[in-house]
Write a protein that holds these residues in place. Structure first.
Motif, short mmCIF file in Angstrom:
data_model
loop_
_atom_site.label_atom_id
_atom_site.label_comp_id
_atom_site.label_asym_id
_atom_site.label_seq_id
_atom_site.Cartn_x
_atom_site.Cartn_y
_atom_site.Cartn_z
N ARG A 323 47.67 -43.65 -57.00
CA ARG A 323 47.19 -45.03 -56.87
C ARG A 323 46.22 -45.08 -55.69
O ARG A 323 46.63 -45.15 -54.54
CB ARG A 323 48.36 -45.99 -56.64
N SER A 324 44.92 -45.02 -55.98
CA SER A 324 43.88 -45.08 -54.94
C SER A 324 44.16 -44.08 -53.82
O SER A 324 44.07 -44.40 -52.64
CB SER A 324 43.80 -46.50 -54.37
N GLU A 325 44.49 -42.86 -54.19
CA GLU A 325 44.90 -41.83 -53.23
C GLU A 325 43.74 -40.88 -52.93
O GLU A 325 43.28 -40.16 -53.81
CB GLU A 325 46.09 -41.06 -53.80
N PHE A 326 43.28 -40.87 -51.69
CA PHE A 326 42.19 -39.99 -51.28
C PHE A 326 42.76 -38.77 -50.58
O PHE A 326 43.56 -38.87 -49.66
CB PHE A 326 41.24 -40.73 -50.34
N ILE A 327 42.36 -37.59 -51.04
CA ILE A 327 42.82 -36.33 -50.47
C ILE A 327 41.58 -35.55 -50.05
O ILE A 327 40.76 -35.15 -50.89
CB ILE A 327 43.65 -35.52 -51.48
N SER A 328 41.46 -35.32 -48.75
CA SER A 328 40.30 -34.60 -48.21
C SER A 328 40.59 -33.11 -48.17
O SER A 328 41.67 -32.69 -47.75
CB SER A 328 39.98 -35.11 -46.80
N PRO A 461 43.71 -24.33 -48.81
CA PRO A 461 44.01 -25.32 -47.78
C PRO A 461 43.48 -26.70 -48.15
O PRO A 461 42.31 -26.85 -48.54
CB PRO A 461 43.29 -24.78 -46.53
N VAL A 462 44.33 -27.69 -48.07
CA VAL A 462 43.94 -29.07 -48.33
C VAL A 462 44.54 -29.95 -47.25
O VAL A 462 45.69 -29.78 -46.88
CB VAL A 462 44.44 -29.54 -49.73
N ARG A 463 43.77 -30.86 -46.73
CA ARG A 463 44.29 -31.80 -45.74
C ARG A 463 44.29 -33.19 -46.32
O ARG A 463 43.27 -33.72 -46.74
CB ARG A 463 43.40 -31.79 -44.48
N ARG A 464 45.49 -33.81 -46.37
CA ARG A 464 45.56 -35.18 -46.86
C ARG A 464 45.02 -36.13 -45.80
O ARG A 464 45.35 -36.04 -44.64
CB ARG A 464 47.02 -35.58 -47.19
N GLN A 465 44.15 -37.03 -46.26
CA GLN A 465 43.53 -37.97 -45.35
C GLN A 465 44.50 -39.06 -44.98
O GLN A 465 45.03 -39.74 -45.83
CB GLN A 465 42.28 -38.61 -46.02
N VAL A 466 44.79 -39.20 -43.69
CA VAL A 466 45.62 -40.29 -43.20
C VAL A 466 44.68 -41.31 -42.58
O VAL A 466 44.14 -41.11 -41.51
CB VAL A 466 46.66 -39.81 -42.18
#
Length: 467
Positions: A323-328, A461-466
């Motif tokens: 749901r509108s989830e951005f993953i950088s 490697p993936v960093r979730r955007q907070v």
């Protein structure tokens, strides 16, 4: 530790006008369940018929798991082997689902001091519910239904989570058939109710947006003169939603929600809402989520929530899965694949456009939209044209119905396009196409399982955007 008793089997027998069969009807019930896989000792097991199986086939398993009793169809119970009929206590009725709903009504009547709030709409109802629940939990003890327990089965099950310490209860109403929303309203009898919007979700079940508006307006059908209802400030179906309804109604939105002075949209990072001389950070991106936040803020103020509770509540909510989830990351993702229809597709694209993405290319994955009925071809073609106007560098279309969108996209002069009926082929094509720095937008109905494509893109490697 033993859970608190909600009621006794005798109470339940009286509430549903059932017939009791068993050793003692004084046993305590500590929960209500329809699934023996999650049932815990002390639960009342409700044997519901299903499309693929029937709860009556699991009565033995329910009692072995420690069920306090079972709510069952009297006609089916009489056909069961003697060993199962003697396995535990039964409340026998003609309609177990109707009895579950009646039990929920009776249970809610015991909580007359709780302010009950209901949320429905074609898009955004779960997000709005979570935003509102977050605010109210910062204000006073609050209960909110979990997940999307919003159907004729899910809503009655969810009400048994209410306890006497709660001052507010926030519930979600969903529908996939005519008459379901008024039924849910008759069970909950909300004091406050809101409709997020009227779109095309489930339009195959109703035939038109007008019919959807008539159904969603049923959330106000149990209102009395003291009830409060809310609709969005630009709702084109306002007159249909409110026709013949009792209560007091108001609008929500950036121009209508009390205290909202200005909104700064910051693309995929969310928005800043200026509220009564202060600022709050909304981590959910997009104008549509600002509208959801305004709905929650409007209701919270009707509930007497303080300004600080409103600000904390909004800021504590992060995007949930799909749901509108951005993953950088190496390949960044914008996942909006819990539900899909042309309105929510446009909202997602507007969010990405406003982000001014410059790190790499913009790539779309569009999965089939479900439950569109006779409008299936028309709405998929509309979606294809929306994709063609998006300015994306490429679109990947997945699923049999998405071929209509693919054809319309090509006819509208869209750039690079790929279509596949199966995700394995599309996944391979997508992985070959994307490169570091790209943003991939995943949009499709939940049934498509687009998270499998997301998992493939996230290898490494993936960093979730907070935000």
């Amino acid at each position: 530790m033993m859970a608190d008793s909600l009621f006794t089997l005798e109470n339940a027998v009286d509430a549903v006008s059932g017939r009791f069969v068993g050793a003692s009807c004084g046993a305590s019930v500590t929960g209500v369940s329809i699934d023996t896989r999650t049932l815990v000792g002390g639960d009342l097991f409700v044997a519901l018929p299903g499309e693929k199986t029937d709860g009556h086939a699991y009565l033995k398993a329910a009692f072995e798991a420690g069920a306090a009793g079972a709510l069952a169809d009297v006609d089916k119970w009489e056909l069961l082997p003697l060993e199962i009929r003697e396995a535990g206590s039964f409340i026998l009725v003609k309609d177990p689902l109707g009895a579950l709903q009646e039990l929920a009504r009776w249970y809610l009547d015991r909580y007359s001091s709780v302010l009950k709030i209901a949320v429905t709409g074609s898009n955004g109802k779960t997000t709005t519910k979570e935003l509102l629940a977050s605010i109210l939990r910062n204000h006073r003890p609050t209960y909110a239904s979990s997940g999307n327990y919003n159907s004729e089965i899910g809503l009655p099950l969810s009400v048994f989570g209410l306890r006497h310490e709660h001052l507010f209860g926030v519930f979600e109403f969903g529908t996939n058939r005519q008459g379901e929303i008024p039924l849910l309203a008759s069970i909950l009898k909300p004091n406050i109710a809101l409709v997020t919007n009227i779109g095309t979700a489930h339009i195959g079940m109703f035939g038109s947006r007008e019919a959807i508006a008539d159904e969603k307006g049923g959330i106000f059908s149990s209102f009395d003169s003291l009830s409060r209802g809310l609709i969005r400030e630009d709702e084109p179906f306002a007159s249909r939603l409110l026709a013949g309804k009792r209560g007091t109604f108001s609008c929500f939105g950036p121009g209508s929600t009390p205290g909202v002075e200005k909104v700064e949209y910051r693309g995929l990072e969310g928005s800043i809402i200026h509220f009564k001389g202060q600022q709050m950070k909304l981590r959910l991106p997009g104008e549509h989520n600002v509208m959801n936040a305004c709905a929650a803020i409007s209701v919270a103020q009707l509930c007497g929530a303080e300004d600080n509770s409103i600000i904390r509540g909004i800021e504590e909510v992060s995007p949930s899965f799909g749901r509108s989830e951005f993953i950088s990351g190496n390949i960044s993702l914008y996942q909006d694949c819990y539900n899909s229809n042309p309105e929510s597709l446009r909202a997602g694209l507007d969010t990405i456009k406003s982000s001014g993405w410059t790190r790499g290319r913009r790539v779309g994955v569009f999965g089939s939209m479900k439950e569109l009925g006779s409008l299936d071809k028309e709405l998929h073609e509309e979606a294809g044209r929306v994709c063609a106007a998006s300015g994306f560098d490429a679109w990947f279309f997945l699923g049999p119905e998405a071929r209509y969108a693919y054809s319309a996209y090509k006819a509208a002069g869209g750039k690079s396009a790929f279509w596949s009926a199966e995700d394995v082929k599309l996944k391979a094509d997508l992985l070959e196409y994307v490169r570091p720095g790209d943003l991939v937008y995943l949009k499709g109905s939940r049934a498509l399982g687009l998270e499998r494509i997301a998992e493939a893109l996230q290898e490494g490697p993936v960093r979730r955007q907070v935000c």
